[in-house]
Design a protein around this motif. Sequence first.
Motif, mmCIF file in Angstrom:
data_model
loop_
_atom_site.group_PDB
_atom_site.id
_atom_site.type_symbol
_atom_site.label_atom_id
_atom_site.label_comp_id
_atom_site.label_asym_id
_atom_site.label_seq_id
_atom_site.Cartn_x
_atom_site.Cartn_y
_atom_site.Cartn_z
ATOM 1 N N LEU A 21 13.576 11.204 12.824
ATOM 2 C CA LEU A 21 13.417 12.682 12.891
ATOM 3 C C LEU A 21 12.350 12.851 13.853
ATOM 4 O O LEU A 21 12.603 13.962 14.559
ATOM 5 C CB LEU A 21 12.492 12.894 11.633
ATOM 6 C CG LEU A 21 13.592 13.007 10.050
ATOM 7 C CD1 LEU A 21 12.650 13.099 9.013
ATOM 8 C CD2 LEU A 21 14.332 14.261 10.456
ATOM 9 N N LEU A 22 11.373 12.076 14.271
ATOM 10 C CA LEU A 22 10.579 12.426 15.543
ATOM 11 C C LEU A 22 11.509 12.378 16.708
ATOM 12 O O LEU A 22 11.238 13.106 17.767
ATOM 13 C CB LEU A 22 9.426 11.064 15.525
ATOM 14 C CG LEU A 22 8.416 11.130 14.496
ATOM 15 C CD1 LEU A 22 7.735 9.892 14.606
ATOM 16 C CD2 LEU A 22 7.710 12.497 14.619
ATOM 17 N N LEU A 23 12.603 11.644 16.736
ATOM 18 C CA LEU A 23 13.303 11.331 18.030
ATOM 19 C C LEU A 23 13.948 12.845 18.253
ATOM 20 O O LEU A 23 14.037 13.400 19.361
ATOM 21 C CB LEU A 23 14.407 10.275 18.147
ATOM 22 C CG LEU A 23 13.728 8.910 18.497
ATOM 23 C CD1 LEU A 23 14.783 7.834 18.502
ATOM 24 C CD2 LEU A 23 13.155 8.961 19.802
ATOM 25 N N ILE A 24 14.630 13.309 17.121
ATOM 26 C CA ILE A 24 15.258 14.460 17.034
ATOM 27 C C ILE A 24 14.476 15.664 17.463
ATOM 28 O O ILE A 24 14.821 16.364 18.290
ATOM 29 C CB ILE A 24 16.118 14.684 15.979
ATOM 30 C CG1 ILE A 24 17.051 13.832 15.755
ATOM 31 C CG2 ILE A 24 16.502 16.132 15.659
ATOM 32 C CD1 ILE A 24 17.683 13.757 14.224
ATOM 33 N N ASP A 25 13.243 15.654 16.829
ATOM 34 C CA ASP A 25 12.380 16.620 17.074
ATOM 35 C C ASP A 25 11.954 16.620 18.470
ATOM 36 O O ASP A 25 11.701 17.775 19.202
ATOM 37 C CB ASP A 25 10.827 16.418 16.311
ATOM 38 C CG ASP A 25 9.945 17.408 16.534
ATOM 39 O OD1 ASP A 25 10.219 18.890 16.555
ATOM 40 O OD2 ASP A 25 8.688 17.217 16.576
ATOM 41 N N LEU A 26 11.563 15.475 19.426
ATOM 42 C CA LEU A 26 11.107 15.471 20.679
ATOM 43 C C LEU A 26 12.508 15.956 21.588
ATOM 44 O O LEU A 26 12.297 16.673 22.461
ATOM 45 C CB LEU A 26 11.091 14.006 21.060
ATOM 46 C CG LEU A 26 9.608 13.392 20.545
ATOM 47 C CD1 LEU A 26 9.489 11.836 21.083
ATOM 48 C CD2 LEU A 26 8.741 14.275 21.572
ATOM 49 N N ILE A 27 13.685 15.816 21.147
ATOM 50 C CA ILE A 27 15.062 15.721 21.879
ATOM 51 C C ILE A 27 14.941 17.626 21.965
ATOM 52 O O ILE A 27 15.307 18.390 22.878
ATOM 53 C CB ILE A 27 16.067 15.295 21.525
ATOM 54 C CG1 ILE A 27 16.117 13.785 21.755
ATOM 55 C CG2 ILE A 27 17.399 15.918 22.090
ATOM 56 C CD1 ILE A 27 17.146 13.008 21.290
ATOM 57 N N VAL A 28 14.748 17.933 20.692
ATOM 58 C CA VAL A 28 14.999 19.669 20.319
ATOM 59 C C VAL A 28 13.900 20.342 21.476
ATOM 60 O O VAL A 28 14.063 21.167 21.953
ATOM 61 C CB VAL A 28 15.016 20.015 19.063
ATOM 62 C CG1 VAL A 28 14.880 21.454 18.747
ATOM 63 C CG2 VAL A 28 16.158 19.307 18.395
ATOM 64 N N ASN A 29 12.704 19.797 21.367
ATOM 65 C CA ASN A 29 11.604 20.246 21.961
ATOM 66 C C ASN A 29 11.619 20.587 23.540
ATOM 67 O O ASN A 29 11.438 21.263 24.299
ATOM 68 C CB ASN A 29 10.074 19.751 21.627
ATOM 69 C CG ASN A 29 9.804 20.297 20.268
ATOM 70 O OD1 ASN A 29 9.952 21.199 20.002
ATOM 71 N ND2 ASN A 29 8.746 19.295 19.825
ATOM 72 N N TRP A 30 12.173 19.277 23.887
ATOM 73 C CA TRP A 30 12.559 18.770 25.298
ATOM 74 C C TRP A 30 13.562 19.960 25.828
ATOM 75 O O TRP A 30 13.568 20.515 26.886
ATOM 76 C CB TRP A 30 12.896 17.702 25.569
ATOM 77 C CG TRP A 30 13.387 17.167 26.893
ATOM 78 C CD1 TRP A 30 12.213 17.115 27.914
ATOM 79 C CD2 TRP A 30 14.791 16.968 27.569
ATOM 80 N NE1 TRP A 30 13.378 16.969 29.183
ATOM 81 C CE2 TRP A 30 14.636 16.554 28.830
ATOM 82 C CE3 TRP A 30 15.972 17.071 26.801
ATOM 83 C CZ2 TRP A 30 15.909 16.591 29.538
ATOM 84 C CZ3 TRP A 30 17.108 17.041 27.659
ATOM 85 C CH2 TRP A 30 17.021 16.754 28.922
ATOM 86 N N PHE A 31 14.683 19.900 24.930
ATOM 87 C CA PHE A 31 15.825 20.984 25.280
ATOM 88 C C PHE A 31 15.493 22.391 25.288
ATOM 89 O O PHE A 31 15.695 23.125 26.178
ATOM 90 C CB PHE A 31 16.918 20.699 24.418
ATOM 91 C CG PHE A 31 18.016 21.540 24.606
ATOM 92 C CD1 PHE A 31 19.205 21.187 25.701
ATOM 93 C CD2 PHE A 31 18.512 22.713 23.806
ATOM 94 C CE1 PHE A 31 20.026 22.091 25.890
ATOM 95 C CE2 PHE A 31 19.352 23.567 24.130
ATOM 96 C CZ PHE A 31 20.322 23.519 25.236
ATOM 97 N N PHE A 32 14.753 22.705 24.660
ATOM 98 C CA PHE A 32 14.097 24.268 24.378
ATOM 99 C C PHE A 32 13.088 24.350 25.645
ATOM 100 O O PHE A 32 12.930 25.657 26.049
ATOM 101 C CB PHE A 32 13.444 24.650 23.274
ATOM 102 C CG PHE A 32 14.706 25.034 22.061
ATOM 103 C CD1 PHE A 32 15.622 26.113 22.394
ATOM 104 C CD2 PHE A 32 14.907 24.229 20.886
ATOM 105 C CE1 PHE A 32 16.641 26.423 21.337
ATOM 106 C CE2 PHE A 32 15.684 24.430 20.208
ATOM 107 C CZ PHE A 32 16.724 25.562 20.321
ATOM 108 N N ASN A 33 12.736 23.559 26.058
ATOM 109 C CA ASN A 33 11.395 23.645 27.118
ATOM 110 C C ASN A 33 12.221 23.795 28.366
ATOM 111 O O ASN A 33 11.615 24.209 29.495
ATOM 112 C CB ASN A 33 10.397 22.410 27.062
ATOM 113 C CG ASN A 33 9.539 22.753 25.981
ATOM 114 O OD1 ASN A 33 9.138 23.480 25.593
ATOM 115 N ND2 ASN A 33 8.669 21.618 25.731
ATOM 116 N N MET A 34 13.426 23.158 28.458
ATOM 117 C CA MET A 34 14.182 23.137 29.833
ATOM 118 C C MET A 34 14.682 24.504 29.722
ATOM 119 O O MET A 34 14.924 24.921 30.894
ATOM 120 C CB MET A 34 15.187 21.884 29.614
ATOM 121 C CG MET A 34 14.586 20.689 29.609
ATOM 122 S SD MET A 34 14.547 19.853 31.140
ATOM 123 C CE MET A 34 15.828 19.659 31.985
ATOM 124 N N VAL A 35 15.138 24.947 28.814
ATOM 125 C CA VAL A 35 15.846 26.501 28.879
ATOM 126 C C VAL A 35 15.001 27.344 29.250
ATOM 127 O O VAL A 35 14.306 27.758 29.360
ATOM 128 C CB VAL A 35 16.635 26.544 27.674
ATOM 129 C CG1 VAL A 35 17.747 27.737 27.696
ATOM 130 C CG2 VAL A 35 17.463 25.472 27.089
#
Length: 150
Positions: free
Chosen positions: A136-150
């Motif tokens: 869950l933490l990994l998914i949260d990090l990936i989602v945050n990273w993806f939205f911060n990139m966009v």
Amino acid sequence: MSENSVTIEVPDLCYCYEFSPLRTSRTPSNPGRRFFGCEVPKENGGCGYFRWIDPKPSIYVHQYPEVSSLMIRCKDGENLCDRLKQKLKDVEQETDTLCVKLKDTEEKLIALRQKLKKVKLEREYAKLKLNGLVPLLLIDLIVNWFFNMV
């Protein structure tokens, strides 16, 4: 039958109205001499009934010295039997004590096994909780990273 022989047909009744067992004296003054006596010792509430069956040993000792020797051997044999009976009682008592200790130890072992099982279950639950939290933490990090990139 000689005048010294005794025929015992019926045991005596003591003052407690119980049959008195036939016993054999083991004292130095009356070795091997038989008597009836109350089964319960006087200090434990017995009536104190007592009656000699055999004549005094001094009659035999003076007339028949070999009887005295046999009576002493008989007394020694009875004392050995008494000692062996006491040893048997002691061993039985020790066995009973050890059985009680064994039962207590087995109960403690069962309790410890149950406690160990509970601790293992708690540890497994903690592992499962941690294993579910990491993805869950990994998914949260990936989602945050993806939205911060966009």
